[in-house]
Design a protein around this motif. Structure first.
Motif, PDB file in Angstrom:
ATOM      1  N   THR A  16       3.547  -6.501 -12.734  1.00 52.48           N
ATOM      2  CA  THR A  16       3.276  -5.069 -12.948  1.00 52.48           C
ATOM      3  C   THR A  16       3.236  -4.651 -14.426  1.00 52.48           C
ATOM      4  OG1 THR A  16       5.644  -4.635 -12.565  1.00 52.48           O
ATOM      5  CG2 THR A  16       4.141  -4.350 -10.693  1.00 52.48           C
ATOM      6  N   PRO A  17       4.057  -5.230 -15.328  1.00 52.20           N
ATOM      7  CA  PRO A  17       3.955  -4.810 -16.741  1.00 52.20           C
ATOM      8  C   PRO A  17       2.606  -5.118 -17.371  1.00 52.20           C
ATOM      9  CG  PRO A  17       6.066  -5.873 -16.343  1.00 52.20           C
ATOM     10  CD  PRO A  17       5.236  -6.087 -15.110  1.00 52.20           C
ATOM     11  N   LEU A  51       0.826  -1.210   0.000  1.00 50.47           N
ATOM     12  CA  LEU A  51       0.000   0.000   0.000  1.00 50.47           C
ATOM     13  C   LEU A  51       0.860   1.260   0.000  1.00 50.47           C
ATOM     14  CD1 LEU A  51      -2.814   1.373   0.288  1.00 50.47           C
ATOM     15  CD2 LEU A  51      -2.518   1.158   2.764  1.00 50.47           C
ATOM     16  N   LEU A  52       1.849   1.303   0.894  1.00 48.93           N
ATOM     17  CA  LEU A  52       2.708   2.479   1.012  1.00 48.93           C
ATOM     18  C   LEU A  52       3.577   2.674  -0.230  1.00 48.93           C
ATOM     19  CD1 LEU A  52       3.765   2.039   4.747  1.00 48.93           C
ATOM     20  CD2 LEU A  52       2.338   3.874   3.835  1.00 48.93           C
ATOM     21  N   CYS A  53       4.095   1.573  -0.777  1.00 49.36           N
ATOM     22  CA  CYS A  53       4.934   1.671  -1.976  1.00 49.36           C
ATOM     23  C   CYS A  53       4.130   2.196  -3.157  1.00 49.36           C
ATOM     24  CB  CYS A  53       5.514   0.304  -2.324  1.00 49.36           C
ATOM     25  SG  CYS A  53       6.852  -0.221  -1.240  1.00 49.36           S
ATOM     26  N   GLY A  54       2.897   1.721  -3.287  1.00 49.92           N
ATOM     27  CA  GLY A  54       2.054   2.202  -4.376  1.00 49.92           C
ATOM     28  C   GLY A  54       1.771   3.686  -4.268  1.00 49.92           C
ATOM     29  N   CYS A  55       1.460   4.136  -3.058  1.00 52.59           N
ATOM     30  CA  CYS A  55       1.221   5.572  -2.836  1.00 52.59           C
ATOM     31  C   CYS A  55       2.464   6.382  -3.179  1.00 52.59           C
ATOM     32  CB  CYS A  55       0.830   5.820  -1.377  1.00 52.59           C
ATOM     33  SG  CYS A  55      -0.763   5.117  -0.891  1.00 52.59           S
ATOM     34  N   ALA A  56       3.626   5.919  -2.708  1.00 51.33           N
ATOM     35  CA  ALA A  56       4.868   6.671  -2.896  1.00 51.33           C
ATOM     36  C   ALA A  56       5.278   6.754  -4.357  1.00 51.33           C
ATOM     37  CB  ALA A  56       5.985   6.025  -2.066  1.00 51.33           C
ATOM     38  N   LEU A  57       5.320   5.614  -5.038  1.00 52.59           N
ATOM     39  CA  LEU A  57       5.794   5.600  -6.422  1.00 52.59           C
ATOM     40  C   LEU A  57       4.852   6.344  -7.362  1.00 52.59           C
ATOM     41  CD1 LEU A  57       7.060   1.904  -6.690  1.00 52.59           C
ATOM     42  CD2 LEU A  57       8.446   3.975  -6.479  1.00 52.59           C
ATOM     43  N   SER A  58       3.547   6.195  -7.144  1.00 50.24           N
ATOM     44  CA  SER A  58       2.589   6.870  -8.025  1.00 50.24           C
ATOM     45  C   SER A  58       2.650   8.380  -7.859  1.00 50.24           C
ATOM     46  CB  SER A  58       1.177   6.351  -7.757  1.00 50.24           C
ATOM     47  OG  SER A  58       0.823   6.522  -6.398  1.00 50.24           O
ATOM     48  N   LEU A  71      -2.068 -10.716  -7.189  1.00 50.77           N
ATOM     49  CA  LEU A  71      -1.900 -11.529  -8.403  1.00 50.77           C
ATOM     50  C   LEU A  71      -0.597 -12.324  -8.395  1.00 50.77           C
ATOM     51  CD1 LEU A  71      -3.152  -8.981 -11.108  1.00 50.77           C
ATOM     52  CD2 LEU A  71      -4.368 -10.970 -10.210  1.00 50.77           C
ATOM     53  N   CYS A  72       0.348 -11.917  -7.549  1.00 49.38           N
ATOM     54  CA  CYS A  72       1.620 -12.651  -7.463  1.00 49.38           C
ATOM     55  C   CYS A  72       1.447 -14.033  -6.841  1.00 49.38           C
ATOM     56  CB  CYS A  72       2.638 -11.858  -6.645  1.00 49.38           C
ATOM     57  SG  CYS A  72       3.324 -10.435  -7.504  1.00 49.38           S
ATOM     58  N   VAL A  73       0.378 -14.204  -6.058  1.00 42.71           N
ATOM     59  CA  VAL A  73       0.135 -15.481  -5.387  1.00 42.71           C
ATOM     60  C   VAL A  73      -0.564 -16.412  -6.364  1.00 42.71           C
ATOM     61  CG1 VAL A  73      -0.939 -16.639  -3.433  1.00 42.71           C
ATOM     62  CG2 VAL A  73      -0.069 -14.310  -3.180  1.00 42.71           C
ATOM     63  N   LEU A  74       0.099 -17.490  -6.750  1.00 37.96           N
ATOM     64  CA  LEU A  74      -0.470 -18.448  -7.689  1.00 37.96           C
ATOM     65  C   LEU A  74      -1.416 -19.399  -6.967  1.00 37.96           C
ATOM     66  CD1 LEU A  74       2.728 -19.326  -9.756  1.00 37.96           C
ATOM     67  CD2 LEU A  74       0.881 -17.784 -10.403  1.00 37.96           C
ATOM     68  N   PRO A  75      -2.425 -19.892  -7.657  1.00 37.54           N
ATOM     69  CA  PRO A  75      -3.362 -20.818  -7.006  1.00 37.54           C
ATOM     70  C   PRO A  75      -2.714 -22.148  -6.642  1.00 37.54           C
ATOM     71  CG  PRO A  75      -3.789 -20.688  -9.369  1.00 37.54           C
ATOM     72  CD  PRO A  75      -2.774 -19.630  -9.051  1.00 37.54           C
ATOM     73  N   GLY A  76      -3.282 -22.777  -5.613  1.00 35.98           N
ATOM     74  CA  GLY A  76      -2.772 -24.081  -5.196  1.00 35.98           C
ATOM     75  C   GLY A  76      -1.408 -23.986  -4.546  1.00 35.98           C
ATOM     76  N   ASP A  77      -0.555 -24.912  -4.862  1.00 36.15           N
ATOM     77  CA  ASP A  77       0.789 -24.980  -4.283  1.00 36.15           C
ATOM     78  C   ASP A  77       1.864 -24.498  -5.247  1.00 36.15           C
ATOM     79  OD1 ASP A  77      -0.298 -26.105  -1.961  1.00 36.15           O
ATOM     80  OD2 ASP A  77      -0.183 -28.146  -2.789  1.00 36.15           O
ATOM     81  N   GLY A  99      -4.042   0.959  -4.474  1.00 39.59           N
ATOM     82  CA  GLY A  99      -4.919  -0.097  -4.966  1.00 39.59           C
ATOM     83  C   GLY A  99      -4.251  -0.964  -6.021  1.00 39.59           C
ATOM     84  N   VAL A 100      -3.509  -0.340  -6.931  1.00 31.48           N
ATOM     85  CA  VAL A 100      -2.842  -1.098  -8.006  1.00 31.48           C
ATOM     86  C   VAL A 100      -1.769  -2.024  -7.432  1.00 31.48           C
ATOM     87  CG1 VAL A 100      -1.328  -0.882 -10.019  1.00 31.48           C
ATOM     88  CG2 VAL A 100      -3.349   0.562  -9.822  1.00 31.48           C
ATOM     89  N   THR A 101      -0.959  -1.537  -6.493  1.00 30.80           N
ATOM     90  CA  THR A 101       0.089  -2.390  -5.921  1.00 30.80           C
ATOM     91  C   THR A 101      -0.499  -3.521  -5.070  1.00 30.80           C
ATOM     92  OG1 THR A 101       0.318  -0.689  -4.203  1.00 30.80           O
ATOM     93  CG2 THR A 101       1.991  -0.747  -5.928  1.00 30.80           C
TER      94      THR A 101
END
Length: 346
Positions: free
Chosen positions: A320-321, A65-72, A304-310, A296-298
């Motif tokens: 991000t791209p 959350l903080l990184c998204g606010c800062a970079l944007s 989305l980085c967390v893949l389903p299952g194992d 919100g975007v970050t």
């Protein structure tokens, strides 16, 4: 209710929902009731769940959350002061400076910093190296800003500094060991999971101070939209504002890159998303909304980085791209259409 207020409320609700989703979703399946129980101060029989929630998901969520606010916000301010839609936190070479500092520690010094009785190794040494590298480039840009009156010339100087640091990193990679190159590549992929729970208060305090500094620049940024000469005629010290802006963006970029690695596209694309949604260039509304939108975007990217299952977790800069690149392509196409229409009118 105005359009801006509607989008603002929508973004607040979206960020809150994404915060909850980031706390509930992870590679380890934990029942939502147990997550809320742990966050409310309770303990579960499974001690590993307590550790995962407090030491991994909680700091990672708020770091995102903080990184998204800062970079944007950095991207928005740089796009305004340089009047360039493709300006972002990496444009002045500060992000490259952090990468060079990290590369020196990992590839040249073997992952540790030793000076007399002082010795630092592991993540803290990389953090220190990245922060020193970023601040070093920032002070170099500030020094150049004293001599370069034109924002365009300063922008070009920053790009050249970025090229030089990238060349130095390439040489370090070429002469380094396979283990060093691998560790540097992992750091360069970006991650919001590098800030621990004990480091989160200090990280949040520094970022909050930078964001407060950005909010105090709202009026000067609006004046700069009119052009440097017109802003100067209205009594604005353009060079002083530019210096303060460089300090704020440099500090935020340095801290975020040092802790989380070079995060791509967020600072470049999010300001355009905010402009599309609000339909205004007034920083009184645009800057706070850009903060919310970036957070919100970050949070979405982290989810989305967390893949389903194992299947585990994919690197942040692999996600991000997919969000940032289409936005930038749209901006480029729109700019080209405007130029073509203006030429046809002539």
């Amino acid at each position: 209710m105005s359009k801006g207020m509607k989008y603002g409320l929508l973004m607040v609700v979206s960020v809150c929902l994404l915060l909850v989703c980031n706390l509930l979703v992870g590679t380890v399946s934990i029942p939502p009731s147990e997550v809320f129980h742990i966050l409310s101060g309770g303990n579960t029989e499974n001690e590993s769940w307590n550790f995962i929630v407090w030491e991994s998901r909680f700091p990672q969520t708020f770091t995102a959350l903080l990184c998204g606010c800062a970079l944007s916000v950095c991207g928005l301010m740089l796009q305004t002061v340089f009047r360039n839609p493709l300006a972002g936190p990496s444009i002045l070479g500060i992000e490259s400076g952090a990468s060079l500092g990290a590369a020196l520690v990992m590839l040249l010094l073997g992952g540790s910093i030793t000076a007399g009785a002082f010795s630092l190794s592991g993540f803290l040494s990389v953090l220190l190296g990245a922060f020193v590298g970023a601040m070093g480039v920032m002070f170099l840009i500030l020094f150049l800003s004293m001599w370069l009156k034109s924002s365009l010339m300063l922008l070009i100087a920053g790009i050249m500094v970025g090229y030089v640091t990238s060349s130095a990193i390439s040489l370090l990679n070429f002469f380094s060991t396979a283990e060093g190159v691998q560790s540097y590549m992992i750091w360069g992929m970006g991650s919001f999971g590098s800030v621990s729970l004990s480091q989160l208060p200090a990280f949040a305090l520094i970022v909050a101070q930078g964001l407060l500094g950005a909010l105090l620049l709202i009026k000067p940024l609006n004046l700069l939209l009119l052009g440097d000469r017109y802003a100067a005629n209205l009594g604005l010290n353009v060079r002083a504002v530019r210096t303060i802006l460089l300090v704020v963006t440099g500090l935020l970029t340095a801290v975020v890159t040092a802790f989380c690695g070079p995060v791509s596209f967020i600072g470049l694309a999010v300001p355009h998303i905010a402009r599309f949604m609000l339909g205004t260039a007034n920083h009184k509304y645009l800057l706070p909304f850009t903060m919310l939108c970036g957070g919100g975007v970050t949070l979405l990217c982290n989810l989305l980085c967390v893949l389903p299952g194992d299947w585990g977790v994919v690197p942040l800069n692999a996600v991000t791209p997919f969000i940032g690149a289409p936005v930038i392509i749209y901006v480029i196409v729109s700019q080209r259409k405007r130029l073509s229409s203006s030429e046809d009118m002539m």
